[in-house]
Scaffold this motif. Structure first.
Motif, mmCIF file in Angstrom:
data_model
loop_
_atom_site.group_PDB
_atom_site.id
_atom_site.type_symbol
_atom_site.label_atom_id
_atom_site.label_comp_id
_atom_site.label_asym_id
_atom_site.label_seq_id
_atom_site.Cartn_x
_atom_site.Cartn_y
_atom_site.Cartn_z
ATOM 1 N N ARG A 130 62.668 43.007 89.768
ATOM 2 C CA ARG A 130 61.457 42.358 90.274
ATOM 3 C C ARG A 130 61.148 42.726 91.715
ATOM 4 O O ARG A 130 60.071 42.421 92.227
ATOM 5 C CB ARG A 130 61.611 40.833 90.179
ATOM 6 N N GLY B 16 60.902 44.049 86.757
ATOM 7 C CA GLY B 16 59.743 44.411 87.566
ATOM 8 C C GLY B 16 58.821 45.378 86.863
ATOM 9 O O GLY B 16 57.837 45.841 87.436
ATOM 10 N N ARG C 173 55.129 44.215 86.439
ATOM 11 C CA ARG C 173 54.494 44.087 87.759
ATOM 12 C C ARG C 173 54.173 45.455 88.346
ATOM 13 O O ARG C 173 53.102 45.656 88.921
ATOM 14 C CB ARG C 173 55.427 43.321 88.702
ATOM 15 N N GLU D 70 51.205 46.979 86.492
ATOM 16 C CA GLU D 70 49.941 46.354 86.892
ATOM 17 C C GLU D 70 49.489 46.828 88.266
ATOM 18 O O GLU D 70 48.299 47.019 88.510
ATOM 19 C CB GLU D 70 50.092 44.831 86.885
ATOM 20 N N SER D 71 50.441 47.038 89.178
ATOM 21 C CA SER D 71 50.070 47.419 90.547
ATOM 22 C C SER D 71 49.722 48.897 90.678
ATOM 23 O O SER D 71 48.977 49.279 91.582
ATOM 24 C CB SER D 71 51.207 47.070 91.509
ATOM 25 N N SER E 72 56.341 31.378 84.827
ATOM 26 C CA SER E 72 55.880 32.069 86.034
ATOM 27 C C SER E 72 56.480 31.377 87.256
ATOM 28 O O SER E 72 55.796 30.657 87.991
ATOM 29 C CB SER E 72 54.346 32.054 86.109
#
Length: 376
Positions: free
Chosen positions: A150, A181, A184, A187-188, A357
């Motif tokens: 993450r 991670g 994430r 998505e980034s 979350s």
């Protein structure tokens, strides 16, 4: 005399280089016994902070003069206070761990494993504070990550320094000891997140399936990532072969042990899958493949550069988990007398499914402590 901050990255170099250091850990004894900084050159002492509030006179004579001294606590504040008293009492400079054990738990040390034929390179991120390993594969200006944690900002900073864009994220299975991670990062960066479908029955987000035989090729160097289904740690566990050179085993096979089959409550069901993967599927592969696992358990698994890897064929001669001829004995080994399950592993699994979350603070607390994905 003064106190000075030691960053987690500096401590990582001390551990990897086997340098001498004396650590005074001022956390409570139960926290210390559960999880601590370890290293071949490290001498350790635990004295809870609340026993030192009135002063350090009772321990001054137990602190050496001929070594660097580092005081650690959970988050930093207590260690600074004790370091100041110790520096004054001993008349020498004292270090404190910047960010405390939280920072140690979250530091990733990037180390180059090697180059790839035809172009490209493999980097291993060693999380010394928890025993996690994750990987970046580079092909010209494009990258892929395997089992990313993450702590995505550390990967981004490293990728930016290399001048690459990470567009492919692979999880070898649904992790239970750390928060992934992969999603994430995808998505980034606008990239793709791959996950074995047999582990993804309850996930709440979109993903690209990582199925047996699937190949992903990326970058101008045409780096090839091939999926090999190897269940047993989870029902979906999938290994990855990169350019017929590296075998990323996830939590199925480690350098000094093998994966445990019980983190989804399926130990008895998955023992036969685990044995099939280790004793049949892996034996059918090229034994020259270099094994790169998702975890390590002991510092002796690190080489002199801090890397964790081994030739697959060699592990059949050195890893006791691969040398159990009797099936019933193997079943007992991987289903009885297992170590405690990872801290908050159910909540971590739920988070990796997208059902929870947690806040950043909650994520830190969920991951605190050692990894426990191995049989022993």
């Amino acid at each position: 005399m003064t106190i000075q901050a030691m960053k987690a990255g500096e401590l990582a170099k001390v551990v990897i280089n086997k340098e001498e250091l004396f650590i005074l850990d001022v956390r409570n004894t139960d926290q210390f016994d559960e999880w601590k900084v370890e290293g071949e050159g490290i001498e350790m002492m635990n004295k809870p902070y609340f026993d030192l509030i009135e002063g350090v006179d009772e321990i001054v004579d137990q602190i050496p003069h001929d070594k660097d001294i580092l005081v650690v606590c959970a988050k930093e504040g207590s260690s600074k206070f004790v370091a100041e008293m110790l520096s004054e009492a001993k008349g020498q400079d004292i270090y404190y761990l910047e960010g405390g054990m939280k920072a140690w738990s979250e530091h990733l040390e990037p180390i180059k494993v090697g180059d790839l034929d035809g172009g490209g390179a493999v980097y291993q991120f060693v999380r010394l504070g928890k025993g996690c390993l994750s990987y970046l594969i580079v092909s010209d200006d494009e990258g892929a990550m395997i089992d990313p944690l993450r702590l995505v900002s550390q990967y981004k900073d490293f990728a930016d320094a290399l001048g690459i864009k990470v567009l492919h994220m692979f999880d070898t299975h649904l992790h239970a000891d750390h928060i992934s991670g992969g999603r994430r990062l995808a998505e980034s960066t606008g990239g793709t997140y791959y996950l074995p479908p047999k582990d993804a029955g309850e996930v709440t987000f979109k993903y690209e399936t990582l199925e047996d035989g699937k190949e992903v090729t990326f970058g101008e160097a045409n780096v090839r990532v091939k999926a090999v289904y190897t269940p047993g740690h989870t029902i979906g566990s999938t290994s990855l072969i990169v350019n017929d050179t590296y075998l990323f085993t996830g939590d199925i096979l480690f350098i000094d042990s093998i994966g445990r089959p019980d983190l989804a409550g399926k130990a008895e069901d998955w023992v036969s899958d685990l044995r099939e993967s280790l004793y049949v599927r892996y034996k059918a592969l090229d034994q020259e493949l270099l094994v790169l696992p998702a975890h390590f358990a002991k510092l002796k698994e690190l080489d002199e550069q801090g890397r964790v890897f081994a030739r697959l064929g060699d592990l059949y001669k050195t890893n006791e988990g691969l040398m159990v001829e009797d099936e019933e004995e193997f079943r007992r080994m991987v289903s009885e007398n297992l170590p405690p399950q990872p801290n908050s592993y159910q909540e971590i699994r739920q988070t990796n499914m997208g059902k929870l979350s947690p806040s950043p603070e909650e994520e830190t607390e969920m991951e605190i402590g050692p990894n426990r994905c191995a049989v022993s």
